[in-house]
Design a protein around this motif. Sequence first.
Motif, PDB file in Angstrom:
ATOM      1  N   GLU A 180     -35.435  -8.342   2.453  1.00  0.00           N
ATOM      2  CA  GLU A 180     -35.827  -7.020   1.966  1.00  0.00           C
ATOM      3  C   GLU A 180     -36.784  -6.371   2.964  1.00  0.00           C
ATOM      4  O   GLU A 180     -37.940  -6.788   3.074  1.00  0.00           O
ATOM      5  CB  GLU A 180     -36.497  -7.104   0.596  1.00  0.00           C
ATOM      6  CG  GLU A 180     -36.832  -5.731   0.027  1.00  0.00           C
ATOM      7  CD  GLU A 180     -37.227  -5.779  -1.444  1.00  0.00           C
ATOM      8  OE1 GLU A 180     -37.982  -4.882  -1.872  1.00  0.00           O
ATOM      9  OE2 GLU A 180     -36.781  -6.692  -2.150  1.00  0.00           O
ATOM     10  N   PRO A 181     -36.325  -5.369   3.698  1.00  0.00           N
ATOM     11  CA  PRO A 181     -37.234  -4.671   4.615  1.00  0.00           C
ATOM     12  C   PRO A 181     -38.229  -3.805   3.857  1.00  0.00           C
ATOM     13  O   PRO A 181     -37.928  -3.262   2.784  1.00  0.00           O
ATOM     14  CB  PRO A 181     -36.284  -3.818   5.470  1.00  0.00           C
ATOM     15  CG  PRO A 181     -35.045  -3.661   4.650  1.00  0.00           C
ATOM     16  CD  PRO A 181     -34.936  -4.872   3.778  1.00  0.00           C
ATOM     17  N   LEU A 182     -39.417  -3.698   4.406  1.00  0.00           N
ATOM     18  CA  LEU A 182     -40.484  -2.865   3.853  1.00  0.00           C
ATOM     19  C   LEU A 182     -40.683  -1.671   4.766  1.00  0.00           C
ATOM     20  O   LEU A 182     -40.813  -1.840   5.981  1.00  0.00           O
ATOM     21  CB  LEU A 182     -41.792  -3.654   3.747  1.00  0.00           C
ATOM     22  CG  LEU A 182     -41.752  -4.960   2.955  1.00  0.00           C
ATOM     23  CD1 LEU A 182     -43.058  -5.721   3.161  1.00  0.00           C
ATOM     24  CD2 LEU A 182     -41.507  -4.691   1.475  1.00  0.00           C
ATOM     25  N   GLU A 183     -40.725  -0.486   4.198  1.00  0.00           N
ATOM     26  CA  GLU A 183     -40.856   0.732   4.997  1.00  0.00           C
ATOM     27  C   GLU A 183     -42.238   1.349   4.806  1.00  0.00           C
ATOM     28  O   GLU A 183     -42.750   1.430   3.691  1.00  0.00           O
ATOM     29  CB  GLU A 183     -39.790   1.753   4.586  1.00  0.00           C
ATOM     30  CG  GLU A 183     -38.354   1.275   4.767  1.00  0.00           C
ATOM     31  CD  GLU A 183     -37.918   1.262   6.223  1.00  0.00           C
ATOM     32  OE1 GLU A 183     -38.618   1.887   7.050  1.00  0.00           O
ATOM     33  OE2 GLU A 183     -36.879   0.643   6.524  1.00  0.00           O
ATOM     34  N   CYS A 184     -42.845   1.771   5.904  1.00  0.00           N
ATOM     35  CA  CYS A 184     -44.055   2.581   5.824  1.00  0.00           C
ATOM     36  C   CYS A 184     -44.072   3.532   7.019  1.00  0.00           C
ATOM     37  O   CYS A 184     -43.234   3.425   7.921  1.00  0.00           O
ATOM     38  CB  CYS A 184     -45.318   1.706   5.784  1.00  0.00           C
ATOM     39  SG  CYS A 184     -45.820   1.031   7.381  1.00  0.00           S
ATOM     40  N   ARG A 234     -49.421  -3.668   0.511  1.00  0.00           N
ATOM     41  CA  ARG A 234     -49.464  -2.442  -0.294  1.00  0.00           C
ATOM     42  C   ARG A 234     -48.055  -2.061  -0.755  1.00  0.00           C
ATOM     43  O   ARG A 234     -47.840  -1.699  -1.916  1.00  0.00           O
ATOM     44  CB  ARG A 234     -50.099  -1.315   0.513  1.00  0.00           C
ATOM     45  CG  ARG A 234     -50.203  -0.004  -0.245  1.00  0.00           C
ATOM     46  CD  ARG A 234     -50.898   1.053   0.581  1.00  0.00           C
ATOM     47  NE  ARG A 234     -52.337   0.833   0.639  1.00  0.00           N
ATOM     48  CZ  ARG A 234     -53.042   0.685   1.752  1.00  0.00           C
ATOM     49  NH1 ARG A 234     -52.430   0.719   2.929  1.00  0.00           N
ATOM     50  NH2 ARG A 234     -54.345   0.486   1.705  1.00  0.00           N
ATOM     51  N   GLU A 235     -47.091  -2.154   0.149  1.00  0.00           N
ATOM     52  CA  GLU A 235     -45.721  -1.787  -0.194  1.00  0.00           C
ATOM     53  C   GLU A 235     -45.119  -2.762  -1.205  1.00  0.00           C
ATOM     54  O   GLU A 235     -44.441  -2.354  -2.160  1.00  0.00           O
ATOM     55  CB  GLU A 235     -44.864  -1.739   1.073  1.00  0.00           C
ATOM     56  CG  GLU A 235     -43.408  -1.375   0.853  1.00  0.00           C
ATOM     57  CD  GLU A 235     -43.194   0.019   0.292  1.00  0.00           C
ATOM     58  OE1 GLU A 235     -42.108   0.262  -0.271  1.00  0.00           O
ATOM     59  OE2 GLU A 235     -44.113   0.859   0.397  1.00  0.00           O
ATOM     60  N   ILE A 236     -45.359  -4.057  -1.022  1.00  0.00           N
ATOM     61  CA  ILE A 236     -44.842  -5.038  -1.990  1.00  0.00           C
ATOM     62  C   ILE A 236     -45.454  -4.798  -3.364  1.00  0.00           C
ATOM     63  O   ILE A 236     -44.766  -4.832  -4.389  1.00  0.00           O
ATOM     64  CB  ILE A 236     -45.138  -6.476  -1.517  1.00  0.00           C
ATOM     65  CG1 ILE A 236     -44.412  -6.778  -0.196  1.00  0.00           C
ATOM     66  CG2 ILE A 236     -44.713  -7.493  -2.583  1.00  0.00           C
ATOM     67  CD1 ILE A 236     -44.849  -8.068   0.466  1.00  0.00           C
ATOM     68  N   ALA A 240     -57.264 -12.221   3.542  1.00  0.00           N
ATOM     69  CA  ALA A 240     -57.992 -11.111   2.923  1.00  0.00           C
ATOM     70  C   ALA A 240     -57.071  -9.993   2.439  1.00  0.00           C
ATOM     71  O   ALA A 240     -57.220  -9.528   1.297  1.00  0.00           O
ATOM     72  CB  ALA A 240     -59.049 -10.572   3.877  1.00  0.00           C
ATOM     73  N   PRO A 241     -56.115  -9.507   3.236  1.00  0.00           N
ATOM     74  CA  PRO A 241     -55.226  -8.462   2.703  1.00  0.00           C
ATOM     75  C   PRO A 241     -54.459  -8.918   1.470  1.00  0.00           C
ATOM     76  O   PRO A 241     -54.334  -8.166   0.497  1.00  0.00           O
ATOM     77  CB  PRO A 241     -54.281  -8.180   3.879  1.00  0.00           C
ATOM     78  CG  PRO A 241     -55.075  -8.540   5.093  1.00  0.00           C
ATOM     79  CD  PRO A 241     -55.882  -9.737   4.682  1.00  0.00           C
ATOM     80  N   ALA A 242     -53.950 -10.154   1.493  1.00  0.00           N
ATOM     81  CA  ALA A 242     -53.221 -10.647   0.323  1.00  0.00           C
ATOM     82  C   ALA A 242     -54.127 -10.690  -0.901  1.00  0.00           C
ATOM     83  O   ALA A 242     -53.744 -10.271  -1.996  1.00  0.00           O
ATOM     84  CB  ALA A 242     -52.645 -12.035   0.614  1.00  0.00           C
ATOM     85  N   LEU A 273     -51.062   3.460   8.276  1.00  0.00           N
ATOM     86  CA  LEU A 273     -51.758   2.406   9.025  1.00  0.00           C
ATOM     87  C   LEU A 273     -53.137   2.894   9.451  1.00  0.00           C
ATOM     88  O   LEU A 273     -53.260   3.942  10.088  1.00  0.00           O
ATOM     89  CB  LEU A 273     -50.951   1.999  10.260  1.00  0.00           C
ATOM     90  CG  LEU A 273     -49.516   1.525   9.987  1.00  0.00           C
ATOM     91  CD1 LEU A 273     -48.808   1.254  11.305  1.00  0.00           C
ATOM     92  CD2 LEU A 273     -49.508   0.269   9.123  1.00  0.00           C
ATOM     93  N   ASP A 274     -54.151   2.126   9.122  1.00  0.00           N
ATOM     94  CA  ASP A 274     -55.523   2.500   9.460  1.00  0.00           C
ATOM     95  C   ASP A 274     -56.273   1.238   9.894  1.00  0.00           C
ATOM     96  O   ASP A 274     -56.651   0.412   9.057  1.00  0.00           O
ATOM     97  CB  ASP A 274     -56.212   3.135   8.254  1.00  0.00           C
ATOM     98  CG  ASP A 274     -57.644   3.592   8.565  1.00  0.00           C
ATOM     99  OD1 ASP A 274     -58.111   3.363   9.705  1.00  0.00           O
ATOM    100  OD2 ASP A 274     -58.287   4.156   7.664  1.00  0.00           O
ATOM    101  N   TRP A 275     -56.471   1.079  11.180  1.00  0.00           N
ATOM    102  CA  TRP A 275     -57.118  -0.141  11.667  1.00  0.00           C
ATOM    103  C   TRP A 275     -58.567  -0.230  11.194  1.00  0.00           C
ATOM    104  O   TRP A 275     -59.110  -1.329  11.055  1.00  0.00           O
ATOM    105  CB  TRP A 275     -57.035  -0.229  13.198  1.00  0.00           C
ATOM    106  CG  TRP A 275     -57.767   0.853  13.953  1.00  0.00           C
ATOM    107  CD1 TRP A 275     -57.256   2.033  14.399  1.00  0.00           C
ATOM    108  CD2 TRP A 275     -59.145   0.831  14.352  1.00  0.00           C
ATOM    109  NE1 TRP A 275     -58.216   2.758  15.049  1.00  0.00           N
ATOM    110  CE2 TRP A 275     -59.386   2.044  15.048  1.00  0.00           C
ATOM    111  CE3 TRP A 275     -60.187  -0.078  14.212  1.00  0.00           C
ATOM    112  CZ2 TRP A 275     -60.646   2.355  15.592  1.00  0.00           C
ATOM    113  CZ3 TRP A 275     -61.429   0.220  14.736  1.00  0.00           C
ATOM    114  CH2 TRP A 275     -61.657   1.434  15.420  1.00  0.00           C
ATOM    115  N   ARG A 276     -59.191   0.915  10.909  1.00  0.00           N
ATOM    116  CA  ARG A 276     -60.574   0.873  10.393  1.00  0.00           C
ATOM    117  C   ARG A 276     -60.609   0.253   8.991  1.00  0.00           C
ATOM    118  O   ARG A 276     -61.566  -0.453   8.651  1.00  0.00           O
ATOM    119  CB  ARG A 276     -61.172   2.279  10.378  1.00  0.00           C
ATOM    120  CG  ARG A 276     -61.345   2.882  11.777  1.00  0.00           C
ATOM    121  CD  ARG A 276     -61.751   4.338  11.713  1.00  0.00           C
ATOM    122  NE  ARG A 276     -61.830   4.938  13.035  1.00  0.00           N
ATOM    123  CZ  ARG A 276     -60.783   5.425  13.687  1.00  0.00           C
ATOM    124  NH1 ARG A 276     -59.565   5.384  13.121  1.00  0.00           N
ATOM    125  NH2 ARG A 276     -60.912   5.948  14.893  1.00  0.00           N
TER     126      ARG A 276
END
Length: 422
Positions: A216-220, A253-255, A326-328, A225-228
Motif C-alpha cells: 500500500e503506497p502512502l501519498e503526501c 500521519r498518513e497511516i 518518536a514519530p511512531a 514535510l517540515d524538518w523543523r
Amino acid sequence: MLNMTHDEALRRVASGDAAAVGEIDGQFAILAQVGRSVHMARSIGRPMRYFLAKRAEGPCLFVAERMEQLREALEAEGLGDQFHPSYTRMVPAHYVVKVELIGCPDPNPRYDRFFTPVRNRLSTDIDQDGAAYIGRLAEECERWLDRIEPREPIGVMFSGGIDSGAVLLVLNHLLLKRGEAPTRLKAFTLAVDGRSSDADQAHAFVRQVGLEMLWEPLECTADDLDWREAVRVIEDYKPLDVQAATMMIASCREIRERYPDWRYLVDGDGGDENLKDYPIEENPELTIRSVLNNLMLYQEGWGVQAIKHSLVHTGGQSRGHVRSFAPASVFGFRGFSPFSLPRVIEIAEGIPFIELTDWDHQRLYSLKGEVVSRGVRQVTGVEMPVFEKRRFQQGAVADELFAKLFPVHEQDYRDAFSRVWN
C-alpha cells in the motif's frame, strides 16, 4: 519483553546484576528503585532519559522517554527553572545505569554493561551466517507475534530494501506457518508528490515475490514535510536522523488518517548497523579498520568512556533510533524493530567481517545483501530481490526536491533544536 514477565524483568534490574539483566529479551526501558539507588536499563528500541533536580530536602530524579516530558514534570513540581536540555541524560543502551540519590555533590552514575556479544565467532560460510542471522530474526518475530493479539493488523515500513524486505518476508512466512491470515500485513511505502524511487523499488520487490496484495503506497506532498517539526519530535539535530524522521512523521500521519485504530508498525531499523553497511567514505572520522575492529560501533558509537560520547543523546543507533520510535509514538503506534534486538545483534557481531572482506570496502558493502538474501532463502524458501542501498529520506522524494526540503549545514538543525526550548 519477549521471554519473561514485566515483574521478572523488573526484579532483575532491581538486583543490579548485569548478567541477570542481560537475559531479558525484547525492547525495553526499565527503572527500579532500591532505597536511595535507582537502576535503569534499556535496549536500543526504547529511549529512556533522566534529569536530576535539586530540592531543599535532597536530590530528586525524573525519568521519562522525552525531554519535553521531563520539562513538563519539573514545571508541575515548581522546578521548571532548573530545566535545560543539556542537563538531561539518555541512558545508554546495553548498560545498567545506577544513580545514587545521596545529595550534593551528586556522584557520577555507574555503568555496568549487560550485553557483550562475542565477535567473529561464526563461520566464514556465508550460507551458515545467513541462516543463523535470519533464523534468529525469525525466532524473535515469532516471540513478538505470540505477544500481540492474533487478529491485529501489522504494518511494515517498507522501502523494498534489504532490511524491510527481509522483515516483510519473514513475517509473511511466520503467519502462514501459524495458520494465520497474512493479509494482516500491509507494506507501507511513502511517495512524495507522486515521485519516489522507493515506491518503484517496493513495487518491483512485491511483484517479484508475489506479494502485491500486501503493498500500500502512502501519498503526501512536499508541503506536508517540515524538518523543523521532526527536530521537535525527535529532540535532536543530527541531519540524517532529522531527515529520516521527517519522512517517518509523514508516513505515520498518513497511516493514522487512513486507519484510526491501527496499532503495530514494524521496521528494518538496525539492519544497516548490524551488517556495517554505511558508506565509510562519507564520515571523515571513520576508517574500515575502526568499523571492523570496534564492538558494535554503529549501534553504540565510541562507548560511554569515550571523550566524544554524548551524555545527552548517547551514541550510534542507540541515539539515532529515536528517528523511528518518536514519530511512531507521537501518532499512537507501537513500534517493533527486530533487527535492533540484542539477540539479533549477537548473531551479527559473530560474523567474521574481517576474514570475509579482507578490509575491502566494496566487499563489505555487498556482504549484507549476500548474508540476508541467503538467510531469507533458507528460512522462508523465497528468493529475495536485492537492490542498491538507499536511505529512507532519499528514496521517498525526487533528488531535486530533497535539496529544496532540507538544509545542507548541521548548524541550521542545531539552531532549530535550540529554538524548541526557548
